[in-house]
Motif scaffolding. Structure first.
Motif, PDB file in Angstrom:
ATOM      1  N   MET A  53      -7.594   4.384   6.958  1.00 19.36           N
ATOM      2  CA  MET A  53      -6.757   3.307   7.494  1.00 19.36           C
ATOM      3  C   MET A  53      -5.426   3.873   7.996  1.00 19.36           C
ATOM      4  N   SER A  75       6.132   7.258   9.362  1.00 17.17           N
ATOM      5  CA  SER A  75       5.210   6.952   8.274  1.00 17.17           C
ATOM      6  C   SER A  75       4.581   5.578   8.476  1.00 17.17           C
ATOM      7  N   VAL A  76       3.467   5.340   7.822  1.00 15.32           N
ATOM      8  CA  VAL A  76       2.828   4.021   7.842  1.00 15.32           C
ATOM      9  C   VAL A  76       2.390   3.678   6.418  1.00 15.32           C
ATOM     10  N   HIS A  77       2.144   2.403   6.186  1.00 16.85           N
ATOM     11  CA  HIS A  77       1.496   1.975   4.945  1.00 16.85           C
ATOM     12  C   HIS A  77       0.005   1.848   5.192  1.00 16.85           C
ATOM     13  N   TRP A 119       0.827  -1.191   0.000  1.00 18.38           N
ATOM     14  CA  TRP A 119       0.000   0.000   0.000  1.00 18.38           C
ATOM     15  C   TRP A 119       0.865   1.247   0.000  1.00 18.38           C
ATOM     16  N   GLU A 141      -5.936   5.171  11.471  1.00 15.73           N
ATOM     17  CA  GLU A 141      -6.030   4.101  12.469  1.00 15.73           C
ATOM     18  C   GLU A 141      -4.678   3.440  12.698  1.00 15.73           C
ATOM     19  N   ASN A 142      -3.934   3.233  11.613  1.00 16.14           N
ATOM     20  CA  ASN A 142      -2.606   2.642  11.781  1.00 16.14           C
ATOM     21  C   ASN A 142      -1.696   3.559  12.582  1.00 16.14           C
ATOM     22  N   ASP A 157      -5.890   3.650   2.442  1.00 12.36           N
ATOM     23  CA  ASP A 157      -6.502   4.967   2.276  1.00 12.36           C
ATOM     24  C   ASP A 157      -6.291   5.795   3.544  1.00 12.36           C
TER      25      ASP A 157
END
Lengths: 97, 250
Positions: free
Chosen positions: A36, A28-30, A8, A39-40, A33
């Motif tokens: 998400m 950062s996160v993957h 993603w 929430e991540n 959208d």
């Protein structure tokens, strides 16, 4: 952990630690959208009471200066110490400047 | 009454302990890093609530047993968790559906229990409400992504739902223990919890384009300690250290 080109997109995460303060970049996160990503980010970056507000920005939407331009961009400031406010005399009686 | 209260408190705690253990089995094996952390966060939420409940059970019982006694030194038939939470992780669809069904029950339960006439249960539940709200959101979001996602994710989510539905009946069994406590205003009427559960399930399944399974045969017996074959393996894993090295601490 899967790591391939089907990953993603990457989202840059900004956390505000207290109301009134700025949102600071924390990592950062993957995510598929924005929802998400929020929430991540909540699970990865606010587990220890680090924040009370989250911004997520698609990493692809960020334009960055190039490392090879660093000398041109930043070195000229090296010998311009007069731009620091240390040369100004504080008016007498001014406590909170 | 205090015996019923003890029994009921252990039921609440066992649900959370066993689900927590199941979720913790994903630790280091999650589908991607962020979700791995999300799941273990949830596992710790459940474990935290379970610990409070076990500690309270020890006080109600008054025989000096602490949380570790309840978690590590009981046998399979002495566990009174509902059958749903001991079901294996299988694939991620099963993991999410299992949590979703439990969350849809746990949130209204925690909300109702926070108004319990038993002050300690009420306080423990009140603390869990905010966590439970996030749990419902997390599992619903995934279920909607799966159901309304690709052909394969839809198929797997529906399969998980069909497989696990038979264990939802056990959540709402009102036996004598529960009825006594309901009369005393300690435990909520499960009929009301079921109404809230149905509303959440119907809403999320509609958005996920998944089909609610018919209420056919419903497995039950968890509250009497009659479990599926899976619980024994969970306990073997969970209790190994305390059984091999009794009283071990760190």
């Amino acid at each position: 952990m899967a790591s391939n080109e089907n990953n993603w997109p990457l989202w840059e995460i900004f956390i505000q630690s207290k109301r009134g303060l700025e949102h600071k970049h924390v990592g950062s996160v993957h995510a598929a959208d924005a929802q998400m990503a929020i929430e991540n980010a909540r699970d990865v970056y606010t587990r220890r009471q680090e924040g009370q507000s989250i911004w997520v920005v698609p990493a692809a939407a960020i334009s960055a200066s190039q490392p090879e331009d660093a000398a041109m961009l930043f070195d000229p400031a090296d010998d311009k110490t007069y731009r620091h406010p240390t040369f100004y005399t504080m008016p007498e009686g001014a406590k909170y400047i | 009454m205090s015996n019923a209260l003890l029994q009921y408190t252990i039921r609440l705690a066992d649900d959370l302990l066993i689900l927590s253990h199941r979720l913790s089995e994903w630790c280091g094996h999650g589908p991607f890093l962020e979700e791995d952390i999300a799941l273990t966060n949830r596992a710790l939420d459940h474990l935290g609530e379970a610990r409070n409940l076990f500690t309270y059970a020890g006080q109600v019982e008054g025989q000096g047993r602490n949380e570790d006694h309840f978690a590590y030194l009981r046998k399979e038939r002495q566990y009174v968790n509902t059958l749903l939470v001991e079901q294996p992780n299988a694939d991620y669809a099963h993991t999410i559906v299992r949590s979703f069904l439990f969350d849809a029950y746990h949130l209204p339960l925690a909300e109702a229990l926070s108004k319990s006439s038993d002050a300690q249960l009420a306080a423990i539940a009140a603390k869990a409400v905010k966590e439970a709200q996030y749990h419902v959101k997390h599992s619903s979001d995934w279920l909607i992504r799966f159901g309304d996602g690709t052909e394969e994710s839809h198929r797997r989510a529906q399969e998980a739902l069909d497989n696990l539905w038979t264990f939802t009946g056990d959540l709402f069994v009102m036996d004598a223990v529960h009825q006594d406590l309901a009369k005393a205003g300690i435990a909520p009427d499960l009929g009301k919890i079921k109404t809230a559960f149905d509303a959440t399930v119907d809403k999320v399944l509609a958005e996920a384009t998944l089909k609610r399974p018919a209420d056919g045969f419903m497995a039950s017996g968890g509250r009497q300690g009659k479990h599926s074959e899976h619980l024994g393996y969970v306990l073997a894993d969970m209790q190994y250290l305390q059984r091999a090295y009794p009283g071990a601490e760190w």
